[in-house]
Design a protein around this motif. Sequence first.
Motif, PDB file in Angstrom:
ATOM      1  N   SER A   1      -6.171  -3.517   3.210  1.00 34.36           N
ATOM      2  CA  SER A   1      -4.743  -3.454   2.871  1.00 34.36           C
ATOM      3  C   SER A   1      -3.915  -4.224   3.907  1.00 34.36           C
TER       4      SER A   1
ATOM      5  N   GLN B   1      -1.547  -0.291  -2.688  1.00 38.32           N
ATOM      6  CA  GLN B   1      -2.484   0.819  -2.869  1.00 38.32           C
ATOM      7  C   GLN B   1      -1.738   2.098  -3.253  1.00 38.32           C
TER       8      GLN B   1
ATOM      9  N   ASP C   1      -4.419  -4.085  -4.879  1.00 33.96           N
ATOM     10  CA  ASP C   1      -5.085  -3.213  -3.904  1.00 33.96           C
ATOM     11  C   ASP C   1      -5.580  -1.944  -4.603  1.00 33.96           C
ATOM     12  N   GLU C   2      -6.857  -1.896  -4.874  1.00 33.05           N
ATOM     13  CA  GLU C   2      -7.498  -0.778  -5.590  1.00 33.05           C
ATOM     14  C   GLU C   2      -6.702  -0.346  -6.824  1.00 33.05           C
TER      15      GLU C   2
HETATM   16 MG   LIG Z   1      -6.450   0.095   1.791  1.00 33.21          MG
END
Ligand SMILES: [Mg+2]
Length: 249
Positions: A45, A80, A156-157
């Motif tokens: 991140s 995220q 991010d994810e």
């Molecule tokens: Mg992360």
Amino acid sequence: MIQLSNINKSFKIKDGEILIFKNLNFAIQEGEFVTILGPNGCGKSTLFNLITGIDSDYEGEINIKNNGRTINNSIAYMLQKDLLLPWLTVIQNIMLGIDIQKKDKNVALKLANEYLAMLKIAKLTNEYPANLSGGERQKVSLVRTLILNTNILLLDEPFSAIDYNTRIELQTMIFRYAEKKNTTVLLISHDIDEAIAVSDRIVILGKRGNGIVWDMKIDLNIPDRSPVTARQHPNFANYYKQIWENYPR
Ligand SMILES: [Mg+2]
Ligand SMILES: Nc1ncnc2c1ncn2[C@@H]1O[C@H](COP(=O)(O)OP(=O)(O)OP(=O)(O)O)[C@@H](O)[C@H]1O
């Protein structure tokens, strides 16, 4: 192209510093789909925060160019944490970035409604975030990112709270989206399967401070590649084995 040259990054804490990257060098070509894998806390991140300029406290150089020209405002970033504002409805949250970037509202609204329908959350258009499940919030956050229509996408994810079937659908949607628009995609994931299924290239970060430990091209040469057909390719298992064996632990 996104080019990171000689990046040093650390966080200052009460009793010293946490080293995240030391002399990191990394380039992503236009239209490339790259997945970043790596253990919790290794700096994934942070890497996105550096690329997007949210965090400008680093040494080294980051250049983002399109056809040789330096470009601004061309990155859409799905964080995220979804950061939906609780006092705005789903559609107001989705349109927030469009308002800020002063882009065409009607085009964006049409696109937003298409994506909401595609992700089967159209009925939530006028709901408030507090009434949504974790997966639904992630979908809203994804729509907010996609309608910015940029040529670079950082995710991010994005699928971490999404059920398996929907996850495959979303992987397919992003894959097709990127293919059609030649979008450069950087995806952070913890899922080796997902990484092989969607990527042109996988970059693995080692434990915090170790930088890139593995950088591999994924060549699943099928005429009609999709995240589903990629999983059925005979080489899929070979890639899985290589990554599993080289995964930092
Ligand atoms: Mg992360
Ligand atoms: N603002 C900050 N101040 C101090 N330390 C920080 C800060 N932000 C992140 N860190 C630390 O830096 C390291 C990398 O954080 P980062 O969020 O980039 O990890 P990550 O690879 O994304 O992990 P995850 O897979 O859990 O999302 C972590 O150890 C984290 O605690």
